[in-house]
Design an enzyme around this catalytic site. Structure first.
Site, PDB file in Angstrom:
ATOM      1  N   GLY A 152       1.001  -1.336  -0.103  1.00 14.16           N
ATOM      2  CA  GLY A 152       0.203   0.003  -0.125  1.00 14.16           C
ATOM      3  C   GLY A 152       0.812   1.050  -0.262  1.00 14.16           C
ATOM      4  N   CYS A 172     -26.148 -12.172 -20.782  1.00 13.26           N
ATOM      5  CA  CYS A 172     -25.871 -13.326 -20.155  1.00 13.26           C
ATOM      6  C   CYS A 172     -26.705 -13.506 -19.093  1.00 13.26           C
ATOM      7  CB  CYS A 172     -24.224 -13.557 -19.892  1.00 13.26           C
ATOM      8  SG  CYS A 172     -24.125 -12.358 -18.534  1.00 13.26           S
ATOM      9  N   CYS A 229     -22.905  -6.934 -18.901  1.00 15.60           N
ATOM     10  CA  CYS A 229     -21.580  -7.021 -18.073  1.00 15.60           C
ATOM     11  C   CYS A 229     -20.367  -5.948 -18.723  1.00 15.60           C
ATOM     12  CB  CYS A 229     -21.164  -8.287 -18.415  1.00 15.60           C
ATOM     13  SG  CYS A 229     -22.246  -9.775 -17.537  1.00 15.60           S
ATOM     14  N   CYS A 238     -18.650 -12.232 -19.790  1.00 10.36           N
ATOM     15  CA  CYS A 238     -19.958 -12.035 -20.362  1.00 10.36           C
ATOM     16  C   CYS A 238     -20.099 -13.343 -21.395  1.00 10.36           C
ATOM     17  CB  CYS A 238     -20.386 -11.042 -20.827  1.00 10.36           C
ATOM     18  SG  CYS A 238     -22.138 -10.600 -21.100  1.00 10.36           S
ATOM     19  N   CYS A 271     -27.827  -8.782 -16.531  1.00  9.96           N
ATOM     20  CA  CYS A 271     -27.127  -8.498 -18.074  1.00  9.96           C
ATOM     21  C   CYS A 271     -28.137  -8.880 -19.106  1.00  9.96           C
ATOM     22  CB  CYS A 271     -25.571  -9.245 -18.122  1.00  9.96           C
ATOM     23  SG  CYS A 271     -24.951  -9.240 -19.801  1.00  9.96           S
TER      24      CYS A 271
END
Lengths: 262, 232, 283
Positions: C32, C244, C266, C272, C241
């Site tokens: 980080g 899909c 998606c 997808c 979606c």
């Protein structure tokens, strides 16, 4: 009276010296402040009082001398050996600093509630509801309508901003608060109200306050003890009413004589 | 004889640096001793230094020489050399002072002003407020005024607030500077009663009384404050 | 696919790669923490992934298989260009399949398909400093990181809740890494934040213009900042979606006509298409 460290100074400075080039800003200054004590540092501009406040609060290292801080457990620590992280934590918890200009002590782009909550959040508060409650209680305490909790400080008057700065500082219950001309830029009527608020808070919370001011009347109202500074030296110190009513040093006499009915 | 307050060789002079360092001796070799339950009135012509002596005794003026001995919390202390924190403690616990004028604290109600020194001495809030109200009533300040700050009160009313504040905590030593100066005869009698009661309770009282009638009623003896002979 | 001659493998010279790898090692060692590095001029403008490309170039080897996505899609200009770039300058294989890639360079998304050990996810980062909108002084933000002094970030969240009733950060939602450093996850949707937490893959972040590299090693704790009584909640459009039917994936809104018609699909094209293929196969 039996709390640990009650009979020892919160802060003890000895033989502080600091020069700005050829100008001595501090010249052999020693002082101690005990819990619950309000000490005013008075003197004209350039006498070194703001420098002294910055050195005592660890914002400026002195050329010589030392500052001892006593933590709530009673352990004394040398400020200069403390490290920046510890000092910063100290400034967020056991200490507070009230600036003359609220712009230096507030975040003008953050709401009143956020300003008060910052110290809490910086010390680990993670409950929005409790932070909000604390902010509300403190707004009330400094006589700001809690309905203004989400307002930005830039929409506040100067006096309100200064009261908000005080709330923001006191929310973590510091034991020692440094105040640099807290009534400096305010109208006289606003000053009186602010002084009175500070006086009441200091008494209620048992705060120790180191107050820098050139306002003798403010010092008389708030301070238990006074230090008179000139050219970086403490020329006279003692009980507030004695220093103001029976000044010994020529400079103190001049200072007192220059004030109308302090 | 036991004493509550005693001075030894107390002297005070002022140096006025702004007037070319003019040196003004006011008190010299003051030997004053006051017993518990005794009231001593300072006497002497105007300008003799009565007020200066009072202010020295309270620590408001620094003593130039000598000692100011007080029995404080069972110990004997010298107020003349005490550090400011001890002076504050003595003023909180042992030594009261009623000046001629009330130093008004803005926005604080009268009742709180009177109760404040009692609270500082550790009296419970309810008891302090009750005694404050009782004293104010006794001094003929109507209850309607108790909730107001005394800033707008008349001189006499402010003086009575000041008296209530001074008598409230039952200090072992009490200094009174012209306590009846701006009072009518009815209230003068009340003050006389307060002083007599304080004496019965064992307080040592030192006062400046312009009002000889009051003085003769309350004072057990006079203490002459002599003007210091100016050095030629 | 064979590499274009005349360039060093992976475009960057070996000294530069070594310098960047050192920064990466340091970044991995201090999860980080933003490590400065000598960002090079790249043959594309800032904002197009110069940081991500340099990181990828420094870790890629001949055996790697690279996938590049932009907003989840493999077929947008930026993704296609970067993929081709590495095919030419490193001669590596490329893929659009998350599961088959060893290195995935991404702009603004984390793939829906869970990553596994051994994979590297390289983020393109425009602004690495999470405090930059709150504290304009760079020196002060460094001090705040050094002292883990992050109250100010919570003030921002407090302000959002006070103003909007909830934290109004929908992307680039700040996270605490390993309980120590406040980190910008780059402008991924807040929806993707939980995927960073204890992810088995190595996550590397490159900011070319700002010259910073940072990292989240595998299985590192990554927490989105929140309040006890306002816990972090990943949000997505409340729809399935249109292609899909997924109700779990992050969706893009697509306007379909001038009459305000719209569908949600998606954002992760590989995810997808895999689902659609499976559905077709099942029929």
């Amino acid at each position: 009276m039996s709390a640990p460290g009650m009979n020892a100074p919160l802060l003890e400075a000895s033989d502080l010296a600091l020069r700005y080039g050829a100008v001595p800003a501090l010249d052999g200054v020693s002082l101690a402040i005990w819990p619950g004590e309000v000490v005013a540092i008075v003197g004209e501009s350039g006498s070194g009082k703001t420098t002294l406040l910055r050195v005592l609060s660890g914002l400026l290292p002195p050329d010589a001398g030392s500052v001892l801080y006593r933590d709530p457990e009673g352990t004394a620590q040398r400020l200069e050996a403390m490290g920046e992280a510890a000092l910063r934590r100290l400034h967020r918890t056991d200490w507070g600093f009230v600036h003359q200009n609220p712009r230096d002590g507030l975040r003008l782009g953050v709401s009143a509630g956020g300003n008060i909550g910052e110290r809490l959040m910086a010390t680990g508060a993670r409950h929005y509801g409790s932070i909000r409650e604390a902010a509300t209680a403190w707004l009330r305490r400094v006589e700001i309508d809690p309905a203004r909790i989400d307002a930005l400080p830039r929409t506040f008057s100067g006096g309100m901003q200064q009261r908000l700065q005080i709330a923001r500082t006191l929310v973590t219950h510091p034991r020692l608060v440094f105040m640099d001309e807290p009534t400096g830029g305010l109208d006289v009527s606003v000053q009186a109200r602010l002084l009175d608020l500070i006086r009441a808070l200091v008494a209620d919370l048992g705060l120790a306050v180191l107050l820098v001011t050139h306002d003798i009347a403010a010092a008389r109202l708030l301070a238990h003890r006074i230090l008179v500074m000139r050219h970086g030296r403490v020329v006279e110190e003692g009980l507030t009413d004695r220093v103001l009513d029976d000044p010994q040093h020529a400079y103190t006499q001049l200072l007192v004589a220059s004030v109308l009915a302090a | 004889m036991s004493w509550a307050l005693r001075t030894e060789g107390l002297g005070k002079a002022f140096t006025l640096h702004l007037q070319g360092g003019t040196h003004i001796p006011v008190l010299h070799g003051v030997e004053l001793s006051v017993a518990p339950g005794e009231c001593v009135a300072l006497a002497g012509p105007s300008g003799a230094g009565k007020s200066t002596l009072m202010r020295c005794l309270y620590g408001n003026y620094g003593a130039g020489e000598g000692r100011i001995l007080l029995r404080h919390q069972g110990a004997e202390i010298d107020l003349a050399s005490a550090d400011p924190r001890l002076v504050r403690e003595v003023r909180r616990e042992t030594l009261g002072y009623v000046s001629q004028f009330l130093r008004v604290i803005p926005r604080v109600p009268t009742l709180e002003i009177v109760a404040e020194p009692m609270l500082a001495r550790g009296l419970a809030r309810a008891a302090a407020l009750a005694r404050a109200a009782e004293l104010l009533a006794r001094l003929n300040l109507p209850a309607a005024l108790h909730g107001l700050p005394p800033a707008t009160f008349s001189g006499g009313e402010q003086q009575r607030v000041n008296l209530a504040r001074g008598f409230g905590p039952r200090y072992p030593v009490l200094l009174l500077d012209e306590p009846t100066a701006s009072l009518d005869s009815g209230n003068r009698a009340v003050v006389i009663g307060l002083i007599e009661q304080a004496k019965r309770e064992g307080a040592a009282i030192i006062g400046i009384f312009h009002d000889t009638e009051v003085r003769d009623r309350v004072a057990d003896r006079l203490f002459a404050v002599e003007p210091v002979r100016r050095a030629a | 696919m064979s590499a274009t001659t005349g360039y060093n493998f992976g475009y960057l010279d070996e000294d530069t790669k070594r310098m960047i790898r050192r920064a990466l090692l340091k970044a991995v060692a201090i999860p980080g923490h933003q490590v400065p590095f000598g960002s090079r001029e790249m043959p594309l403008p800032y904002g197009w992934g110069t940081g991500g490309i340099q990181v990828t170039a420094s870790v890629i080897g001949p055996a790697d298989r690279l996938k590049v996505i932009d907003q989840g899609a493999d077929d947008t200009t930026n993704a296609v260009s970067i993929r081709r770039f590495f095919a030419r300058v490193a001669g590596v294989e490329t893929t659009e399949r998350t599961a088959e890639a060893s290195i995935i360079q991404t702009r603004h998304r984390i793939p829906e398909t869970p990553l596994r050990e051994g994979q590297i996810l390289v983020y393109q980062v425009p602004m690495p400093e999470p405090l930059f909108r709150l504290e304009p002084r760079v020196a002060e933000t460094k001090r705040m990181h050094a002292l883990a002094d992050y109250g100010l970030m919570h003030v921002k969240l407090y302000e959002d809740i006070a103003r909007h009733g909830h934290v109004a950060i929908s992307y680039n939602y700040p996270v605490m890494v390993n309980g120590r450093y406040l980190m910008s996850p780059s402008p991924i949707p807040a929806f993707d934040n939980p995927k960073m937490h204890r992810n088995p893959a190595l996550q590397l972040f490159g900011a070319g213009r700002e010259k910073r590299i940072y990292a989240v090693p595998p299985y590192t704790e990554v927490r989105s900042l929140d309040f006890e009584d306002h816990p972090f909640e990943p949000v997505r459009a409340r729809a399935g979606c249109a292609l899909c039917g997924s109700r779990e994936s992050y969706l893009d809104e697509v306007v379909t006509d001038d009459a305000g018609g719209r569908i949600f699909v998606c954002s992760d094209t590989d995810y997808c298409q895999s689902r659609q293929a499976r559905q077709e196969a099942a029929e």
